[in-house]
Enzyme design. Structure first.
Site, PDB file in Angstrom:
ATOM      1  N   TYR A 135       0.852  -0.999   0.041  1.00  0.00           N
ATOM      2  CA  TYR A 135       0.121   0.089  -0.393  1.00  0.00           C
ATOM      3  C   TYR A 135       1.195   0.842   0.128  1.00  0.00           C
ATOM      4  CZ  TYR A 135      -3.662   2.894   1.565  1.00  0.00           C
ATOM      5  OH  TYR A 135      -5.076   4.137   1.887  1.00  0.00           O
ATOM      6  N   LYS A 163      -0.525  -1.421  -4.927  1.00  0.00           N
ATOM      7  CA  LYS A 163      -1.764  -0.144  -4.628  1.00  0.00           C
ATOM      8  C   LYS A 163      -0.788   0.865  -5.074  1.00  0.00           C
ATOM      9  CE  LYS A 163      -5.651   1.447  -2.432  1.00  0.00           C
ATOM     10  NZ  LYS A 163      -5.662   3.061  -1.771  1.00  0.00           N
TER      11      LYS A 163
END
Length: 318
Positions: A135, A163
């Protein structure tokens, strides 16, 4: 990873002021995502205020969500923590309960080096056995994953996806091409930053990790479907209709706006965790006005509504 593709919807985590999860409200949010048939649920992301919740409340949120979905769609759950041992424990909890993957950010108080982040992520993946999504969220964590660090992490067993943040929409295609060239085949590449996500999906990204989809999944699904079918013009047309929402996201933060949306849509009444304050009435009126201009997708909820109804309940029409 096959389950890390398409639209991943990130809902809020409704809680009371003491941080206890409101199971009824959370299930209502998750049910809407099931009806819309999103590709996955991103539970306890930044929108889900994971960093404000105890380990017990995170387990509670995940358990309720998994029970509500009943295996119909994968759940990717935030497992970020300041300490590596805490993140390992959260990832172990997630694996034991049945999450499909863990979403791990480089959360810190003291700024981290690349080597420290690499060790943190490698340890969580190895000791938990849970597939891990990197992330990259520099706007919140103030740590940016450099291309060499992403390449190193992608070679670690159990780290399966990233991500990415987005900045300029016209830079996404080149960014995606560069990552595809350096990352292993099958490594899922996705993007957040809702206002740029249509361009990311048109460019061929695997996944849109979406804040808006956590509360308005159907309109986001139309963008993803159009992009996946090669209809860039349609994806851009729908995205253009969402510009007022994207502007509000930038002005007030997407987190504050989606809390207001949940209230305006009569989905649930919840406030973000303090010290974050709910938006004032004037801002909520701006959000209500933006809702009226959205594409005419039928709203998602558990009760049938007439074709004449749009997103707003009647008492917000004036």
């Amino acid at each position: 990873m096959a389950f890390l593709s398409g639209l991943s919807a990130f809902p809020i985590t409704p809680t009371n002021r003491d941080g206890r999860v409101d199971s009824v409200a959370l299930r209502r949010l998750i049910a809407r995502l099931g009806i819309a048939q999103v590709d996955s649920i991103g539970l306890l992301g930044s929108t889900g205020t994971y960093i404000y919740l105890s380990r017990e409340q995170r387990r509670r949120a995940l358990s309720e969500t998994l029970d509500q979905t009943a295996g119909q769609m994968p759940v990717v759950v935030g497992v970020g923590a300041l300490r590596t041992d805490e993140a390992v424990g959260l990832a172990q909890d997630a694996k034991a309960l049945g999450a499909a993957a863990g979403l791990l950010a480089a959360a810190s108080y003291t700024p981290l080096t690349d080597d420290e982040v690499f060790d943190h992520f490698s340890t969580v993946a190895r000791e938990s056995g849970l597939p891990i999504v990197v992330y990259d969220n520099p706007g919140t964590t103030h740590f940016h994953f450099s291309p060499p660090l992403v390449s190193r992490l992608a070679k670690v067993a159990g780290i399966v996806a990233i991500k990415n943040p987005t900045d300029k929409s016209d830079a996404i295609k080149n960014h995606l091409t560069a990552q595809r060239r350096t990352l292993p085949e099958g490594f899922s590449i996705g993007y957040s930053g809702d206002w740029n996500a249509a361009e990311a999906m048109i460019a061929g990204a695997d996944t849109w990790y979406s804040v808006l989809a956590g509360i308005l999944p159907e309109v986001c699904m139309t963008i993803v479907t159009a992009a996946q079918q090669g209809d860039a013009a349609e994806a851009r047309r729908i995205n253009a209709a969402l510009v007022p929402i994207w502007s509000l996201f930038k002005e007030f933060s997407s987190l504050r706006v989606v809390y207001a949306l949940a209230e305006l849509l009569d989905v649930c009444s919840a406030e973000p965790p303090r010290p974050i304050l709910p938006l004032p009435p004037a801002a909520k009126r701006q959000i209500a006005a933006a809702l009226k201009g959205l594409p005419s997708c039928q709203p998602v909820n558990s009760k049938p509504r007439s074709a004449s109804e749009r997103y707003l309940p009647a008492h917000f029409e004036n």
